[in-house]
Motif scaffolding. Structure first.
Motif, short mmCIF file in Angstrom:
data_model
loop_
_atom_site.label_atom_id
_atom_site.label_comp_id
_atom_site.label_asym_id
_atom_site.label_seq_id
_atom_site.Cartn_x
_atom_site.Cartn_y
_atom_site.Cartn_z
N PRO A 53 2.87 15.80 -7.65
CA PRO A 53 3.28 14.43 -7.99
C PRO A 53 3.85 14.37 -9.41
O PRO A 53 3.35 15.02 -10.33
CB PRO A 53 1.97 13.64 -7.88
CG PRO A 53 1.15 14.41 -6.91
CD PRO A 53 1.48 15.86 -7.19
N TYR A 54 4.91 13.60 -9.57
CA TYR A 54 5.57 13.51 -10.88
C TYR A 54 5.62 12.08 -11.43
O TYR A 54 6.07 11.87 -12.55
CB TYR A 54 6.99 14.09 -10.81
CG TYR A 54 7.90 13.35 -9.86
CD1 TYR A 54 8.76 12.36 -10.31
CD2 TYR A 54 7.90 13.65 -8.50
CE1 TYR A 54 9.59 11.67 -9.44
CE2 TYR A 54 8.73 12.98 -7.63
CZ TYR A 54 9.58 12.00 -8.10
OH TYR A 54 10.39 11.32 -7.23
N GLU B 22 12.84 7.37 2.36
CA GLU B 22 12.28 6.91 3.64
C GLU B 22 11.57 5.56 3.46
O GLU B 22 11.68 4.68 4.32
CB GLU B 22 11.31 7.96 4.20
CG GLU B 22 10.91 7.72 5.62
CD GLU B 22 12.07 7.77 6.61
OE1 GLU B 22 12.04 6.99 7.59
OE2 GLU B 22 13.01 8.55 6.41
N PHE B 23 10.87 5.41 2.36
CA PHE B 23 10.22 4.13 2.06
C PHE B 23 11.26 3.01 1.97
O PHE B 23 11.10 1.94 2.56
CB PHE B 23 9.41 4.22 0.76
CG PHE B 23 8.84 2.90 0.32
CD1 PHE B 23 7.75 2.36 0.97
CD2 PHE B 23 9.42 2.20 -0.73
CE1 PHE B 23 7.23 1.12 0.57
CE2 PHE B 23 8.90 0.98 -1.13
CZ PHE B 23 7.81 0.44 -0.47
N ILE B 24 12.35 3.26 1.25
CA ILE B 24 13.41 2.25 1.11
C ILE B 24 13.94 1.84 2.49
O ILE B 24 14.12 0.66 2.77
CB ILE B 24 14.55 2.78 0.21
CG1 ILE B 24 14.08 2.92 -1.23
CG2 ILE B 24 15.77 1.86 0.29
CD1 ILE B 24 15.05 3.66 -2.13
N SER C 226 0.83 -1.21 0.00
CA SER C 226 0.00 0.00 0.00
C SER C 226 0.86 1.26 0.00
O SER C 226 0.58 2.22 -0.72
CB SER C 226 -0.93 0.02 1.21
OG SER C 226 -1.86 -1.01 1.13
N ARG C 227 1.93 1.24 0.80
CA ARG C 227 2.82 2.39 0.86
C ARG C 227 3.59 2.56 -0.45
O ARG C 227 3.84 3.69 -0.88
CB ARG C 227 3.77 2.29 2.05
CG ARG C 227 3.03 2.47 3.38
CD ARG C 227 3.94 2.53 4.60
NE ARG C 227 4.69 1.30 4.80
CZ ARG C 227 6.03 1.20 4.71
NH1 ARG C 227 6.76 2.27 4.41
NH2 ARG C 227 6.63 0.05 4.92
N MET C 228 3.95 1.44 -1.09
CA MET C 228 4.61 1.51 -2.38
C MET C 228 3.68 2.18 -3.40
O MET C 228 4.09 3.10 -4.12
CB MET C 228 5.02 0.11 -2.85
CG MET C 228 5.63 0.05 -4.23
SD MET C 228 7.28 0.74 -4.30
CE MET C 228 7.60 0.66 -6.06
N LEU C 229 2.45 1.74 -3.46
CA LEU C 229 1.49 2.33 -4.41
C LEU C 229 1.21 3.80 -4.10
O LEU C 229 0.96 4.59 -5.01
CB LEU C 229 0.20 1.52 -4.41
CG LEU C 229 0.33 0.10 -4.97
CD1 LEU C 229 -0.98 -0.66 -4.77
CD2 LEU C 229 0.73 0.11 -6.44
N ALA C 230 1.26 4.17 -2.83
CA ALA C 230 1.00 5.55 -2.42
C ALA C 230 2.11 6.51 -2.84
O ALA C 230 1.90 7.73 -2.86
CB ALA C 230 0.79 5.62 -0.91
N LEU C 231 3.28 5.97 -3.21
CA LEU C 231 4.36 6.84 -3.66
C LEU C 231 3.93 7.68 -4.86
O LEU C 231 4.41 8.80 -5.04
CB LEU C 231 5.61 6.02 -4.01
CG LEU C 231 6.30 5.34 -2.83
CD1 LEU C 231 7.43 4.44 -3.33
CD2 LEU C 231 6.83 6.35 -1.82
N LEU D 88 6.74 14.16 -4.51
CA LEU D 88 6.50 15.45 -5.15
C LEU D 88 7.75 15.95 -5.87
O LEU D 88 8.86 15.82 -5.35
CB LEU D 88 6.06 16.49 -4.11
CG LEU D 88 4.84 16.11 -3.27
CD1 LEU D 88 4.54 17.19 -2.25
CD2 LEU D 88 3.63 15.84 -4.15
N HIS D 89 7.53 16.54 -7.05
CA HIS D 89 8.63 17.10 -7.82
C HIS D 89 9.26 18.25 -7.02
O HIS D 89 8.53 19.09 -6.49
CB HIS D 89 8.10 17.61 -9.17
CG HIS D 89 9.17 17.95 -10.13
ND1 HIS D 89 9.85 19.15 -10.07
CD2 HIS D 89 9.70 17.25 -11.16
CE1 HIS D 89 10.74 19.17 -11.05
NE2 HIS D 89 10.68 18.03 -11.72
#
Length: 110
Positions: free
Chosen positions: A42-43, A88-90, A25-30, A35-36
């Motif tokens: 979002p980019y 941060e996700f990584i 879910s967090r991966m998809l939320a990226l 943000l650019h």
């Protein structure tokens, strides 16, 4: 030129389904959360993913796949090397992901 970024995960043995669902879910939320740096919008053009369901049997432990599409190599490079949300996700994956693989390509360039 657009860039397609494919990410593959193998979760550590014993990782609970709830944690796997949270990571996915967090991966998809990226797509919405990254943000650019110049525009603060979002980019990521598109992001999709899911659990493996291939009958081929050549996954070698990979269980989840994600496809991320960028408008340019510059956007991909920022995402991979600098984007603080992605970084941060990584960092959050260390305890649950056994193996991660990534491959990028420009559609139609061989």
């Amino acid at each position: 030129m657009p860039i397609t970024h494919i990410v593959l995960f193998q979760f550590k043995t014993g990782t609970s389904p709830g944690i796997i669902e949270d990571v996915c879910s967090r991966m998809l939320a990226l797509k919405d959360n990254c943000l650019h740096p110049s525009f603060q919008k979002p980019y990521i053009k598109a992001l999709s993913g899911g659990i493996d369901n291939s009958p081929e049997g050549i996954q070698h432990g990979i269980t989840h796949a994600f496809v991320v599409e960028f408008a340019s190599a510059a956007d991909r490079d920022y995402y991979v090397k600098e984007d603080p949300v992605h970084q941060e996700f990584i960092k959050s994956l260390g305890g649950v992901v056994e193996k991660a693989q990534a491959i990028d390509f420009t559609p139609g360039v061989f």
